[in-house]
Design an enzyme around this catalytic site. Sequence first.
Site, PDB file in Angstrom:
ATOM      1  N   THR A   1      11.531   4.723  -1.969  1.00  0.00           N
ATOM      2  CA  THR A   1      11.420   6.169  -2.145  1.00  0.00           C
ATOM      3  C   THR A   1      11.694   6.557  -3.598  1.00  0.00           C
ATOM      4  O   THR A   1      11.010   7.428  -4.152  1.00  0.00           O
ATOM      5  CB  THR A   1      12.412   6.888  -1.205  1.00  0.00           C
ATOM      6  OG1 THR A   1      12.150   6.450   0.131  1.00  0.00           O
ATOM      7  CG2 THR A   1      12.263   8.398  -1.282  1.00  0.00           C
ATOM      8  N   ALA A   2      12.682   5.906  -4.225  1.00  0.00           N
ATOM      9  CA  ALA A   2      13.034   6.225  -5.614  1.00  0.00           C
ATOM     10  C   ALA A   2      11.841   5.995  -6.547  1.00  0.00           C
ATOM     11  O   ALA A   2      11.509   6.846  -7.388  1.00  0.00           O
ATOM     12  CB  ALA A   2      14.228   5.386  -6.058  1.00  0.00           C
TER      13      ALA A   2
ATOM     14  N   GLU B   1      18.469   2.466   3.693  1.00  0.00           N
ATOM     15  CA  GLU B   1      17.714   1.311   4.187  1.00  0.00           C
ATOM     16  C   GLU B   1      18.360   0.014   3.703  1.00  0.00           C
ATOM     17  O   GLU B   1      18.746  -0.104   2.547  1.00  0.00           O
ATOM     18  CB  GLU B   1      16.268   1.408   3.682  1.00  0.00           C
ATOM     19  CG  GLU B   1      15.339   0.401   4.304  1.00  0.00           C
ATOM     20  CD  GLU B   1      13.886   0.622   3.909  1.00  0.00           C
ATOM     21  OE1 GLU B   1      13.003   0.165   4.646  1.00  0.00           O
ATOM     22  OE2 GLU B   1      13.629   1.258   2.872  1.00  0.00           O
TER      23      GLU B   1
ATOM     24  N   CYS C   1       8.878  -3.071   6.289  1.00  0.00           N
ATOM     25  CA  CYS C   1       8.962  -1.610   6.105  1.00  0.00           C
ATOM     26  C   CYS C   1       9.324  -0.893   7.396  1.00  0.00           C
ATOM     27  O   CYS C   1       9.825   0.225   7.360  1.00  0.00           O
ATOM     28  CB  CYS C   1       7.618  -1.067   5.604  1.00  0.00           C
ATOM     29  SG  CYS C   1       6.979  -1.926   4.176  1.00  0.00           S
TER      30      CYS C   1
ATOM     31  N   ARG D   1      -5.191  -4.337   2.938  1.00  0.00           N
ATOM     32  CA  ARG D   1      -5.211  -3.081   3.687  1.00  0.00           C
ATOM     33  C   ARG D   1      -5.666  -1.920   2.796  1.00  0.00           C
ATOM     34  O   ARG D   1      -6.428  -1.054   3.221  1.00  0.00           O
ATOM     35  CB  ARG D   1      -3.820  -2.790   4.257  1.00  0.00           C
ATOM     36  CG  ARG D   1      -3.798  -1.529   5.111  1.00  0.00           C
ATOM     37  CD  ARG D   1      -2.608  -1.511   6.041  1.00  0.00           C
ATOM     38  NE  ARG D   1      -1.449  -0.884   5.445  1.00  0.00           N
ATOM     39  CZ  ARG D   1      -0.307  -0.667   6.112  1.00  0.00           C
ATOM     40  NH1 ARG D   1      -0.188  -1.068   7.359  1.00  0.00           N
ATOM     41  NH2 ARG D   1       0.713  -0.081   5.537  1.00  0.00           N
TER      42      ARG D   1
ATOM     43  N   GLY E   1       6.441   1.092  -1.270  1.00  0.00           N
ATOM     44  CA  GLY E   1       7.677   0.638  -1.905  1.00  0.00           C
ATOM     45  C   GLY E   1       8.813   1.613  -1.661  1.00  0.00           C
ATOM     46  O   GLY E   1       8.795   2.368  -0.690  1.00  0.00           O
TER      47      GLY E   1
ATOM     48  N   GLU F   1       3.652   5.090   0.986  1.00  0.00           N
ATOM     49  CA  GLU F   1       4.406   4.570   2.138  1.00  0.00           C
ATOM     50  C   GLU F   1       5.761   4.161   1.581  1.00  0.00           C
ATOM     51  O   GLU F   1       5.894   3.132   0.920  1.00  0.00           O
ATOM     52  CB  GLU F   1       3.692   3.357   2.765  1.00  0.00           C
ATOM     53  CG  GLU F   1       4.419   2.844   4.001  1.00  0.00           C
ATOM     54  CD  GLU F   1       3.992   1.452   4.422  1.00  0.00           C
ATOM     55  OE1 GLU F   1       4.523   0.982   5.449  1.00  0.00           O
ATOM     56  OE2 GLU F   1       3.161   0.827   3.748  1.00  0.00           O
TER      57      GLU F   1
ATOM     58  N   LYS G   1      -1.665  -3.732  -9.096  1.00  0.00           N
ATOM     59  CA  LYS G   1      -0.460  -4.240  -9.750  1.00  0.00           C
ATOM     60  C   LYS G   1       0.447  -4.806  -8.660  1.00  0.00           C
ATOM     61  O   LYS G   1       1.108  -4.064  -7.940  1.00  0.00           O
ATOM     62  CB  LYS G   1       0.284  -3.154 -10.525  1.00  0.00           C
ATOM     63  CG  LYS G   1       1.336  -3.780 -11.483  1.00  0.00           C
ATOM     64  CD  LYS G   1       2.550  -2.932 -11.715  1.00  0.00           C
ATOM     65  CE  LYS G   1       3.617  -3.097 -10.678  1.00  0.00           C
ATOM     66  NZ  LYS G   1       4.254  -4.427 -10.588  1.00  0.00           N
ATOM     67  N   PRO G   2       0.463  -6.145  -8.506  1.00  0.00           N
ATOM     68  CA  PRO G   2       1.313  -6.730  -7.468  1.00  0.00           C
ATOM     69  C   PRO G   2       2.786  -6.695  -7.886  1.00  0.00           C
ATOM     70  O   PRO G   2       3.097  -6.559  -9.070  1.00  0.00           O
ATOM     71  CB  PRO G   2       0.803  -8.175  -7.381  1.00  0.00           C
ATOM     72  CG  PRO G   2       0.246  -8.470  -8.742  1.00  0.00           C
ATOM     73  CD  PRO G   2      -0.266  -7.162  -9.281  1.00  0.00           C
TER      74      PRO G   2
END
Length: 400
Positions: free
Chosen positions: A240-241, A390, A294, A167, A238, A260, A182-183
Amino acid sequence: QRPYSLDVSAQLLRTQAFIDGRWVSAASTFPVLDPATGEEIAKVSDCGTMEAQDAVNAACKAFHLWKNHTAKERSILLRKWFDLINQHKEDLAKLITAECGKPMKESIGEMTYSASFLEWFSEEARRVYGDIVAPSAKDRKILLLKQPVGVASIITPWNFPSAMITRKVGAALAVGCTVVVKPAEDTPLSALALAELSVQAGIPPGVFNVVPCSREKTPAVGELLCTDPLVAKISFTGSTATGKILLRHAAGTVKRVSMELGGHAPFIVFDSADVDKAVAGAMVSKFRNTGQTCVCSNRFLVQSGIHDAFMEKLAKAMDAELKFGHGSEPATTQGPLINTRAAEKVENQIADAVAQGAVIVRGGKRLEGSFMQPTLLSNVNTDMQCMREETFGPLIPVVK
């Protein structure tokens, strides 16, 4: 407890970094585990800042050539990559199931989804038009040109280890940008398999680079990919932090950034709802990928008139439709969570809710390794942890 082997084509099971069109070994390796069994699938090159810098340099060098390819040439190469992914869809799905734990049916679905992005952007690549704008004065002409920004750092999550790459990368390559991916440390094999197919598709060296690394080396590699002056754009999906950290890194050189980050989606059921449709919607929204998407619903708000009927039918649906197992078993709908840390988080949210008066209607227990029972809670209030952060797991807390 049963042994499972990863039966995929040897050419797709890559374990080295992919930099400037070459497979590169790092000084050390890190293990990739099957989250369902805890067994090691492979040892992958553990890249550090040196390899990340090499990848950025390679992408920068390749950018000056790639941006001069015509839109049609880039379109054709992306289309070839799309075709190759479709040809190897089953093996790529097996990699996702092995390293992510996703049921095979969902992994096949992800590969269809992944390929669709490359198909879309291969076609959109030819339609990156500029504009001629009506000027404010007679002696002026205003022309708008769209140009690639340069090297993009792509930092992706483990829950969609293929689709989150295509994407982002499909869009970047379509317009003439080059990328360093970077996976996530849990799921590097899918990214490296995509790199192998990019070579077969004819995408030039340095245009698509993959730098896998361990959890320990991720902060340093992430910082380099966000601060290096040769990088023009950052795309991250990933928590928020982590997003806040990357934004701080990017601010120093004022990079373009797409984030995101974490979600806290509500699922709201009014008295006027069709109960059966509401239950079916809840099942899909919450339990796809064992609650690790997500966009899955995190907190459930059900109006009092329909509450009891909804809870009764939802509990029955959970009993009837959800089946634990290794993702490669055809009947499995619920695989493991990605690792033991993820299972502990869900376990802690359930314990916190019960301590504050919540009632366990279904599930509630942690099983072997990172398996977690799908759990339905009633008598939930908005002060509970599960209603404030979450979950990323198979937990439905219902507020009446």
